[in-house]
Design an enzyme around this catalytic site. Structure first.
Site, PDB file in Angstrom:
ATOM      1  N   LYS A   1      11.153   3.867 -40.522  1.00 25.46           N
ATOM      2  CA  LYS A   1      11.042   5.185 -39.891  1.00 25.46           C
ATOM      3  C   LYS A   1      11.189   5.056 -38.382  1.00 25.46           C
ATOM      4  O   LYS A   1      10.316   4.505 -37.711  1.00 25.46           O
ATOM      5  CB  LYS A   1       9.690   5.838 -40.208  1.00 25.46           C
ATOM      6  CG  LYS A   1       9.732   7.319 -39.864  1.00 25.46           C
ATOM      7  CD  LYS A   1       8.376   7.899 -39.529  1.00 25.46           C
ATOM      8  CE  LYS A   1       7.985   7.740 -38.097  1.00 25.46           C
ATOM      9  NZ  LYS A   1       8.835   8.439 -37.118  1.00 25.46           N
TER      10      LYS A   1
ATOM     11  N   GLY B   1       4.164   0.558 -31.631  1.00 26.33           N
ATOM     12  CA  GLY B   1       3.926   1.839 -30.976  1.00 26.33           C
ATOM     13  C   GLY B   1       2.648   1.772 -30.169  1.00 26.33           C
ATOM     14  O   GLY B   1       2.209   0.691 -29.747  1.00 26.33           O
ATOM     15  N   SER B   2       2.038   2.923 -29.987  1.00 24.37           N
ATOM     16  CA  SER B   2       0.852   2.984 -29.132  1.00 24.37           C
ATOM     17  C   SER B   2      -0.355   2.365 -29.840  1.00 24.37           C
ATOM     18  O   SER B   2      -0.437   2.349 -31.074  1.00 24.37           O
ATOM     19  CB  SER B   2       0.548   4.440 -28.788  1.00 24.37           C
ATOM     20  OG  SER B   2       0.316   5.167 -29.979  1.00 24.37           O
ATOM     21  N   THR B   3      -1.297   1.896 -29.042  1.00 25.62           N
ATOM     22  CA  THR B   3      -2.518   1.288 -29.596  1.00 25.62           C
ATOM     23  C   THR B   3      -3.287   2.333 -30.399  1.00 25.62           C
ATOM     24  O   THR B   3      -3.835   2.029 -31.463  1.00 25.62           O
ATOM     25  CB  THR B   3      -3.363   0.701 -28.446  1.00 25.62           C
ATOM     26  OG1 THR B   3      -2.589  -0.353 -27.846  1.00 25.62           O
ATOM     27  CG2 THR B   3      -4.675   0.119 -28.942  1.00 25.62           C
TER      28      THR B   3
ATOM     29  N   VAL C   1      -2.166   5.010 -32.184  1.00 28.18           N
ATOM     30  CA  VAL C   1      -1.615   5.216 -33.533  1.00 28.18           C
ATOM     31  C   VAL C   1      -1.737   3.922 -34.353  1.00 28.18           C
ATOM     32  O   VAL C   1      -1.987   3.961 -35.556  1.00 28.18           O
ATOM     33  CB  VAL C   1      -0.156   5.734 -33.480  1.00 28.18           C
ATOM     34  CG1 VAL C   1       0.410   5.904 -34.882  1.00 28.18           C
ATOM     35  CG2 VAL C   1      -0.075   7.058 -32.737  1.00 28.18           C
ATOM     36  N   GLY C   2      -1.611   2.779 -33.681  1.00 25.85           N
ATOM     37  CA  GLY C   2      -1.776   1.489 -34.373  1.00 25.85           C
ATOM     38  C   GLY C   2      -3.132   1.379 -35.054  1.00 25.85           C
ATOM     39  O   GLY C   2      -3.248   0.862 -36.175  1.00 25.85           O
TER      40      GLY C   2
ATOM     41  N   GLU D   1       2.371  -4.191 -33.227  1.00 28.49           N
ATOM     42  CA  GLU D   1       2.855  -4.499 -31.868  1.00 28.49           C
ATOM     43  C   GLU D   1       2.554  -3.276 -31.029  1.00 28.49           C
ATOM     44  O   GLU D   1       3.187  -2.232 -31.204  1.00 28.49           O
ATOM     45  CB  GLU D   1       4.363  -4.785 -31.876  1.00 28.49           C
ATOM     46  CG  GLU D   1       4.775  -6.011 -32.662  1.00 28.49           C
ATOM     47  CD  GLU D   1       4.390  -7.318 -32.007  1.00 28.49           C
ATOM     48  OE1 GLU D   1       3.791  -7.295 -30.907  1.00 28.49           O
ATOM     49  OE2 GLU D   1       4.662  -8.368 -32.599  1.00 28.49           O
TER      50      GLU D   1
ATOM     51  N   CYS E   1       6.948  -2.316 -23.374  1.00 32.63           N
ATOM     52  CA  CYS E   1       5.586  -2.789 -23.651  1.00 32.63           C
ATOM     53  C   CYS E   1       5.265  -4.047 -22.849  1.00 32.63           C
ATOM     54  O   CYS E   1       4.109  -4.347 -22.602  1.00 32.63           O
ATOM     55  CB  CYS E   1       5.423  -3.039 -25.144  1.00 32.63           C
ATOM     56  SG  CYS E   1       6.723  -4.080 -25.801  1.00 32.63           S
TER      57      CYS E   1
ATOM     58  N   GLU F   1      -1.708   2.340 -19.623  1.00 34.14           N
ATOM     59  CA  GLU F   1      -0.298   2.006 -19.841  1.00 34.14           C
ATOM     60  C   GLU F   1       0.512   3.272 -19.568  1.00 34.14           C
ATOM     61  O   GLU F   1       0.679   4.124 -20.440  1.00 34.14           O
ATOM     62  CB  GLU F   1      -0.063   1.543 -21.277  1.00 34.14           C
ATOM     63  CG  GLU F   1       1.358   1.089 -21.481  1.00 34.14           C
ATOM     64  CD  GLU F   1       1.733   0.850 -22.932  1.00 34.14           C
ATOM     65  OE1 GLU F   1       1.296   1.613 -23.802  1.00 34.14           O
ATOM     66  OE2 GLU F   1       2.470  -0.118 -23.168  1.00 34.14           O
TER      67      GLU F   1
HETATM   68  P1  NAD Z   1       3.722   6.167 -30.912  1.00 31.99           P
HETATM   69  O1  NAD Z   1       2.531   5.375 -31.315  1.00 31.99           O
HETATM   70  O2  NAD Z   1       3.528   7.562 -30.483  1.00 31.99           O
HETATM   71  O3  NAD Z   1       4.772   6.242 -32.124  1.00 31.99           O
HETATM   72  C1  NAD Z   1       5.305   5.072 -32.725  1.00 31.99           C
HETATM   73  C2  NAD Z   1       5.822   5.428 -34.107  1.00 31.99           C
HETATM   74  O4  NAD Z   1       4.716   5.779 -34.944  1.00 31.99           O
HETATM   75  C3  NAD Z   1       6.771   6.613 -34.145  1.00 31.99           C
HETATM   76  O5  NAD Z   1       7.800   6.353 -35.060  1.00 31.99           O
HETATM   77  C4  NAD Z   1       5.875   7.743 -34.636  1.00 31.99           C
HETATM   78  O6  NAD Z   1       6.584   8.763 -35.305  1.00 31.99           O
HETATM   79  C5  NAD Z   1       4.984   6.992 -35.606  1.00 31.99           C
HETATM   80  N1  NAD Z   1       3.708   7.652 -35.915  1.00 31.99           N
HETATM   81  C6  NAD Z   1       3.030   8.555 -35.171  1.00 31.99           C
HETATM   82  N2  NAD Z   1       1.898   8.936 -35.804  1.00 31.99           N
HETATM   83  C7  NAD Z   1       1.862   8.253 -36.973  1.00 31.99           C
HETATM   84  C8  NAD Z   1       0.932   8.193 -38.050  1.00 31.99           C
HETATM   85  N3  NAD Z   1      -0.177   8.924 -38.063  1.00 31.99           N
HETATM   86  N4  NAD Z   1       1.198   7.370 -39.081  1.00 31.99           N
HETATM   87  C9  NAD Z   1       2.311   6.611 -39.086  1.00 31.99           C
HETATM   88  N5  NAD Z   1       3.221   6.618 -38.100  1.00 31.99           N
HETATM   89  C10 NAD Z   1       2.995   7.423 -37.049  1.00 31.99           C
HETATM   90  O7  NAD Z   1       4.469   5.274 -29.813  1.00 31.99           O
HETATM   91  P2  NAD Z   1       5.725   5.672 -28.932  1.00 31.99           P
HETATM   92  O8  NAD Z   1       5.285   6.677 -27.934  1.00 31.99           O
HETATM   93  O9  NAD Z   1       6.904   5.963 -29.813  1.00 31.99           O
HETATM   94  O10 NAD Z   1       6.051   4.272 -28.212  1.00 31.99           O
HETATM   95  C11 NAD Z   1       5.412   3.846 -27.063  1.00 31.99           C
HETATM   96  C12 NAD Z   1       4.334   2.842 -27.362  1.00 31.99           C
HETATM   97  O11 NAD Z   1       4.871   1.745 -28.118  1.00 31.99           O
HETATM   98  C13 NAD Z   1       3.742   2.202 -26.128  1.00 31.99           C
HETATM   99  O12 NAD Z   1       2.338   2.131 -26.242  1.00 31.99           O
HETATM  100  C14 NAD Z   1       4.318   0.796 -26.122  1.00 31.99           C
HETATM  101  O13 NAD Z   1       3.577  -0.159 -25.440  1.00 31.99           O
HETATM  102  C15 NAD Z   1       4.406   0.506 -27.565  1.00 31.99           C
HETATM  103  N6  NAD Z   1       5.355  -0.576 -27.817  1.00 31.99           N
HETATM  104  C16 NAD Z   1       4.884  -1.824 -28.163  1.00 31.99           C
HETATM  105  C17 NAD Z   1       5.768  -2.876 -28.369  1.00 31.99           C
HETATM  106  C18 NAD Z   1       5.298  -4.249 -28.757  1.00 31.99           C
HETATM  107  O14 NAD Z   1       6.089  -5.015 -29.268  1.00 31.99           O
HETATM  108  N7  NAD Z   1       4.039  -4.596 -28.539  1.00 31.99           N
HETATM  109  C19 NAD Z   1       7.122  -2.671 -28.211  1.00 31.99           C
HETATM  110  C20 NAD Z   1       7.565  -1.396 -27.849  1.00 31.99           C
HETATM  111  C21 NAD Z   1       6.665  -0.352 -27.668  1.00 31.99           C
END
Ligand code: NAD
Length: 451
Positions: free
Chosen positions: A153, A206-208, A210-211, A228, A262, A354
């Protein structure tokens, strides 16, 4: 439901993408479940050849993928070409894995004992918008190489290169359903990856925030996760460093991809005795960063990905003690000039949050112990750089900084052949490097008696 993609450099609508429902997501997961069985049953060399064919299909499409990323994400064209080439390299690297999934033969009494690395089944990969195709490849390629099927996704704002990669996989002859890209909302498609029991592992980038939701949800089924997440990495400049080089390269360690990285070194810690010298040289380096039209070859930094993200980054301008700024175009597009702030202390939001945009905060430190303490004064631990000519100090500080990926006298980016991941709240598990396919398997132990 359809979703309109906007070109971040012009503000113009690009195209619409259909978002999948929960039912459509379930259908796709079922097709992946079926496809995985026949994929895993192929001879290892056949899976290796299929991945090599996929690599060749990507190779033939590098310019197209790059141009798509320029329009969808605003990445400068040179950077976008690097990203598409990186996906090709990841495919080539892990195409060797199916024939190298080695188990062990363990000495035991009364027979032989051997281990196998069994694929998990269907793997769900959820990606962010900042590096859409490279981050996708870090998940789907080693997962496929280890004998799994993948449903992926992409982020709502940036699905186009991932959708194209799925088409290229099909053209290259991957079995139907084995690698599917499902555009949709996190709260619909992403959530279903967590709750559908046929998805055996989630790779979430993604973000911490949502992680944490993903990890909580995965606990219900003891579903495997790799996370990540965010970062607030430090670029530490000691007085004994090559200050010229540290200052000249610092803009590219934080402003590349408009700071939407990131691994961005968004805190620069400078030893007090060289602070003035560093700031003077850093200022001229920042003023020389070429921010502008991402279709132009000379452009180093493009726009922010979306108007909403521009709004969230801009909110920090009111909170920051700004030292100086670079330049950016005016007019349509999500433009933001590289910005250097002075730290107001360890609680300064520009030191803790961040921001994920082109804002960097400079903080002065006294000595080595102080530098280590400040560097670690964050919940994150993803990346970082250490500038010093003292080899012993480089070793000591590299070992003391709580972070997964460090570079000395450089700002190395991610390499597909070395492990990548975060300490603390920057993540869980590792991607890339020689062991990545093993993270998509279960280790099985089998004893066979000799009688
Ligand atoms: P985000 O957490 O908003 O979204 C990431 C993904 O998760 C998207 O595809 C989103 O649709 C999905 N998502 C959102 N809610 C969800 C849920 N409840 N269940 C399942 N999936 C869901 O992050 P973003 O704004 O797209 O990206 C930016 C963030 O990603 C920053 O915090 C950045 O540091 C991090 N990031 C980390 C790495 C790494 O390797 N550590 C690399 C790139 C980006």
């Amino acid at each position: 439901m359809s979703y309109t993609i906007i070109n971040p450099a012009t503000g113009e609508d690009m195209e619409t993408v259909e978002h999948l429902s929960v039912e459509e997501t379930d259908d796709a997961i079922e097709r992946a479940r079926v496809a995985q069985k026949s994929w895993a049953a192929l001879a290892p060399v056949e899976r290796a050849e299929a991945l090599r064919a996929f690599a060749r299909a990507v190779e033939g499409d590098i310019e197209h993928l790059a141009q798509l990323e320029v329009r969808n994400s605003g990445h400068p064209v040179g950077q976008a070409r690097w990203e598409a080439t990186h996906v090709r390299n990841v495919l080539d690297y892990y195409s060797a894995a199916p024939e190298r999934m080695l188990g062990k033969q363990i000495p035991v009494a009364g027979g032989i004992d051997i281990t196998f690395h069994e694929p998990l089944g269907v793997v769900g990969v959820i990606t962010p918008w900042n590096f859409p195709m490279t981050i996708a490849s870090w998940g789907f390629v080693p997962a496929l190489a280890a004998g799994n099927a993948v449903v992926l996704k992409p982020a709502e704002w940036t699905p186009l290169t991932s959708l194209r990669l799925a088409e290229l996989g099909m053209t290259a002859g991957l079995p139907d359903g084995l690698f599917q890209v499902l555009a949709g909302k996190g709260s619909v498609v992403g959530e279903r990856f967590i709750t559908n029991p046929d998805v055996r592992k989630i790779v979430f980038t993604g973000s911490t925030e949502v992680g944490k939701t993903v990890m909580r949800g995965a606990a219900d089924q003891i579903k495997r996760v790799t996370l990540e997440l965010g970062g607030k990495s430090a670029n530490i400049v000691f007085a004994d460093a090559d200050v010229d080089k540290a200052a000249a390269t610092a803009p590219y360690s934080v402003f590349e991809n408009a700071g939407q990285d990131c691994c961005a070194r968004s805190r620069i810690l400078v030893q007090k005795s060289v602070l003035d010298e560093f700031m003077e040289k850093f200022e001229s380096a920042v003023k020389n960063v070429v921010v502008g039209d991402p279709t132009k070859e000379a452009t180093e930094v493009g726009p922010l990905v979306h108007a909403k993200h521009l709004e969230s980054v801009s909110a920090y301008l009111d909170k920051a003690d700004i030292a100086f700024r670079g330049s950016a175009p005016e007019g349509p597009g999500n433009w933001f000039a590289p910005t250097v702030a002075l730290s107001r202390g360890l609680d300064d939001p520009c030191m803790t949050d961040e921001i994920f945009g082109p804002i960097v905060t400079v903080h002065a430190f006294e000595d080595e112990a102080d530098a280590i303490e400040i560097s670690n004064a964050t919940e994150f631990g993803l990346s970082g750089s250490i500038w010093t000519r003292d080899v012993g100090r480089a070793i000591r500080v590299s070992r003391a900084v709580e972070s997964g990926n460090l570079s000395v006298n450089s700002h190395s980016s991610v390499r597909y052949n070395t492990p990548f991941g975060g300490f603390k709240q920057s993540g869980l598990g590792r991607e890339l490097g020689p062991d990545a396919p093993l993270h998509f398997t279960e280790e099985k132990n089998v004893f066979i008696p000799a009688d």
